[in-house]
Design a protein around this motif. Structure first.
Motif, mmCIF file in Angstrom:
data_model
loop_
_atom_site.group_PDB
_atom_site.id
_atom_site.type_symbol
_atom_site.label_atom_id
_atom_site.label_comp_id
_atom_site.label_asym_id
_atom_site.label_seq_id
_atom_site.Cartn_x
_atom_site.Cartn_y
_atom_site.Cartn_z
ATOM 1 N N HIS A 40 0.820 -1.216 0.000
ATOM 2 C CA HIS A 40 0.000 0.000 0.000
ATOM 3 C C HIS A 40 0.854 1.265 0.000
ATOM 4 C CE1 HIS A 40 -4.022 -1.920 1.431
ATOM 5 N NE2 HIS A 40 -3.500 -2.523 0.377
ATOM 6 N N ALA A 41 2.142 1.129 0.293
ATOM 7 C CA ALA A 41 3.056 2.270 0.236
ATOM 8 C C ALA A 41 3.767 2.362 -1.116
ATOM 9 C CB ALA A 41 4.094 2.164 1.360
ATOM 10 N N TRP A 42 3.534 1.393 -1.984
ATOM 11 C CA TRP A 42 4.183 1.388 -3.291
ATOM 12 C C TRP A 42 3.404 2.253 -4.272
ATOM 13 C CZ3 TRP A 42 4.696 -4.615 -4.159
ATOM 14 C CH2 TRP A 42 5.521 -5.162 -3.162
ATOM 15 N N GLU A 43 4.146 2.873 -5.176
ATOM 16 C CA GLU A 43 3.515 3.626 -6.260
ATOM 17 C C GLU A 43 2.989 2.631 -7.294
ATOM 18 O OE1 GLU A 43 4.681 6.796 -9.789
ATOM 19 O OE2 GLU A 43 6.209 6.188 -8.344
ATOM 20 N N ALA A 44 1.725 2.751 -7.645
ATOM 21 C CA ALA A 44 1.140 1.873 -8.668
ATOM 22 C C ALA A 44 1.407 2.465 -10.045
ATOM 23 C CB ALA A 44 -0.354 1.711 -8.441
ATOM 24 N N PRO A 45 1.649 1.620 -11.026
ATOM 25 C CA PRO A 45 1.843 2.134 -12.382
ATOM 26 C C PRO A 45 0.581 2.838 -12.872
ATOM 27 C CG PRO A 45 2.467 -0.184 -12.246
ATOM 28 C CD PRO A 45 1.791 0.168 -10.964
ATOM 29 N N SER A 46 0.770 3.854 -13.669
ATOM 30 C CA SER A 46 -0.389 4.522 -14.249
ATOM 31 C C SER A 46 -0.714 3.842 -15.575
ATOM 32 C CB SER A 46 -0.117 6.013 -14.452
ATOM 33 O OG SER A 46 0.971 6.178 -15.323
ATOM 34 N N GLY A 47 -1.936 3.945 -15.961
ATOM 35 C CA GLY A 47 -2.340 3.339 -17.225
ATOM 36 C C GLY A 47 -2.663 1.862 -17.074
ATOM 37 N N ARG A 48 -3.083 1.299 -18.163
ATOM 38 C CA ARG A 48 -3.492 -0.108 -18.190
ATOM 39 C C ARG A 48 -2.284 -1.016 -18.282
ATOM 40 N NH1 ARG A 48 -8.641 -1.341 -18.928
ATOM 41 N NH2 ARG A 48 -8.066 -3.265 -19.983
ATOM 42 N N VAL A 49 -2.429 -2.191 -17.707
ATOM 43 C CA VAL A 49 -1.402 -3.224 -17.804
ATOM 44 C C VAL A 49 -1.290 -3.620 -19.276
ATOM 45 C CG1 VAL A 49 -0.826 -5.594 -17.153
ATOM 46 C CG2 VAL A 49 -1.874 -4.065 -15.478
ATOM 47 N N PRO A 50 -0.078 -3.757 -19.806
ATOM 48 C CA PRO A 50 0.054 -4.196 -21.201
ATOM 49 C C PRO A 50 -0.736 -5.483 -21.439
ATOM 50 C CG PRO A 50 2.180 -3.489 -20.365
ATOM 51 C CD PRO A 50 1.231 -3.511 -19.193
ATOM 52 N N PRO A 51 -1.478 -5.555 -22.530
ATOM 53 C CA PRO A 51 -2.396 -6.678 -22.758
ATOM 54 C C PRO A 51 -1.721 -8.045 -22.868
ATOM 55 C CG PRO A 51 -2.282 -5.268 -24.700
ATOM 56 C CD PRO A 51 -1.519 -4.581 -23.609
ATOM 57 N N HIS A 52 -0.435 -8.090 -23.158
ATOM 58 C CA HIS A 52 0.225 -9.383 -23.285
ATOM 59 C C HIS A 52 0.589 -9.991 -21.937
ATOM 60 C CE1 HIS A 52 3.654 -6.593 -23.052
ATOM 61 N NE2 HIS A 52 4.303 -7.597 -22.490
ATOM 62 N N PRO A 115 -5.675 -5.913 -2.464
ATOM 63 C CA PRO A 115 -4.431 -6.611 -2.803
ATOM 64 C C PRO A 115 -3.751 -5.983 -4.027
ATOM 65 C CG PRO A 115 -6.295 -7.855 -3.616
ATOM 66 C CD PRO A 115 -6.853 -6.675 -2.838
ATOM 67 N N PRO A 116 -2.503 -6.350 -4.262
ATOM 68 C CA PRO A 116 -1.790 -5.803 -5.417
ATOM 69 C C PRO A 116 -2.520 -5.987 -6.745
ATOM 70 C CG PRO A 116 -0.245 -6.861 -3.951
ATOM 71 C CD PRO A 116 -1.621 -7.162 -3.422
ATOM 72 N N ALA A 117 -3.168 -7.121 -6.961
ATOM 73 C CA ALA A 117 -3.891 -7.325 -8.228
ATOM 74 C C ALA A 117 -4.991 -6.272 -8.387
ATOM 75 C CB ALA A 117 -4.469 -8.730 -8.304
ATOM 76 N N ALA A 118 -5.681 -5.940 -7.304
ATOM 77 C CA ALA A 118 -6.710 -4.899 -7.370
ATOM 78 C C ALA A 118 -6.073 -3.536 -7.612
ATOM 79 C CB ALA A 118 -7.527 -4.881 -6.084
ATOM 80 N N MET A 119 -4.899 -3.304 -7.033
ATOM 81 C CA MET A 119 -4.199 -2.044 -7.250
ATOM 82 C C MET A 119 -3.841 -1.869 -8.729
ATOM 83 S SD MET A 119 -1.778 -2.105 -3.855
ATOM 84 C CE MET A 119 -0.973 -0.519 -4.150
ATOM 85 N N LEU A 120 -3.607 -2.998 -9.419
ATOM 86 C CA LEU A 120 -3.301 -2.964 -10.849
ATOM 87 C C LEU A 120 -4.564 -3.096 -11.697
ATOM 88 C CD1 LEU A 120 -0.096 -5.212 -11.042
ATOM 89 C CD2 LEU A 120 -0.259 -2.721 -10.792
ATOM 90 N N GLN A 121 -5.718 -3.167 -11.035
ATOM 91 C CA GLN A 121 -7.015 -3.320 -11.696
ATOM 92 C C GLN A 121 -7.081 -4.578 -12.545
ATOM 93 O OE1 GLN A 121 -7.742 0.407 -13.708
ATOM 94 N NE2 GLN A 121 -7.734 1.551 -11.808
ATOM 95 N N MET A 122 -6.605 -5.682 -11.948
ATOM 96 C CA MET A 122 -6.615 -6.962 -12.644
ATOM 97 C C MET A 122 -7.408 -7.984 -11.841
ATOM 98 S SD MET A 122 -2.829 -7.369 -14.231
ATOM 99 C CE MET A 122 -3.433 -8.312 -15.631
ATOM 100 N N ALA A 123 -8.125 -8.829 -12.540
ATOM 101 C CA ALA A 123 -8.848 -9.937 -11.917
ATOM 102 C C ALA A 123 -8.567 -11.174 -12.753
ATOM 103 C CB ALA A 123 -10.339 -9.649 -11.862
ATOM 104 N N GLU A 124 -7.871 -12.114 -12.159
ATOM 105 C CA GLU A 124 -7.528 -13.333 -12.884
ATOM 106 C C GLU A 124 -7.657 -14.521 -11.939
ATOM 107 O OE1 GLU A 124 -3.399 -15.103 -14.492
ATOM 108 O OE2 GLU A 124 -4.019 -13.237 -15.483
#
Length: 138
Positions: A40-52, A115-124
């Motif tokens: 939660h102290a880490w800077e999250a990348p901006s923008g969408r995760v690369p699709p690959h 969690p980190p996956a939510a911070m990256l806006q990913m659900a897998e």
């Protein structure tokens, strides 16, 4: 330029400098006492995760070998997932992954809530439908 080169460039652009200036293990202990997981102290990348990239691959790049709970860099990280929904949450060291299963400490609750996956806006999904995980629960 090869496809692999394009993908690596996209990954570098997405990550930017987000893997620098992370809490040390000692600083993460202070955060833990305050009820905050290290991620939660880490800077999250901006923008969408690369699709690959899959969620696990994106987490490996962004976490850069650091445990999402304690910031320790101890080698192998385990893919942590919710056993109810089957969704990947983040990468944890063996100690934190074991503790997460049994701890209701505020820092672990905060990790589960965001969690980190939510911070990256990913659900897998972790694993496959044959592992007993169905569609994510609401």
């Amino acid at each position: 330029m090869t496809e692999v080169s394009r993908q690596r460039d996209a990954e570098r652009d997405w990550l930017g400098s987000t893997t620098t200036r992370r809490p040390t293990f000692a600083e993460a202990e202070v955060l833990d006492r305050q009820g905050t997981p290290s991620c939660h102290a880490w800077e999250a990348p901006s923008g969408r995760v690369p699709p690959h990239l899959s969620a696990a691959a994106a987490l490996r790049l962004w976490q850069a070998g650091a445990c999402a709970m304690c910031s320790a860099i101890r080698g192998r990280l385990l893919v942590d997932h919710c056993h109810r929904s089957g969704l990947i949450r983040g990468l944890l060291c063996t100690n934190c992954n074991t503790a997460e299963a049994f701890s209701d400490a505020p820092s672990f609750a905060a990790y589960r809530d965001r969690p980190p996956a939510a911070m990256l806006q990913m659900a897998e999904q972790y694993g496959s439908p044959w592992d007993g995980f169905g569609a994510p629960s609401a």
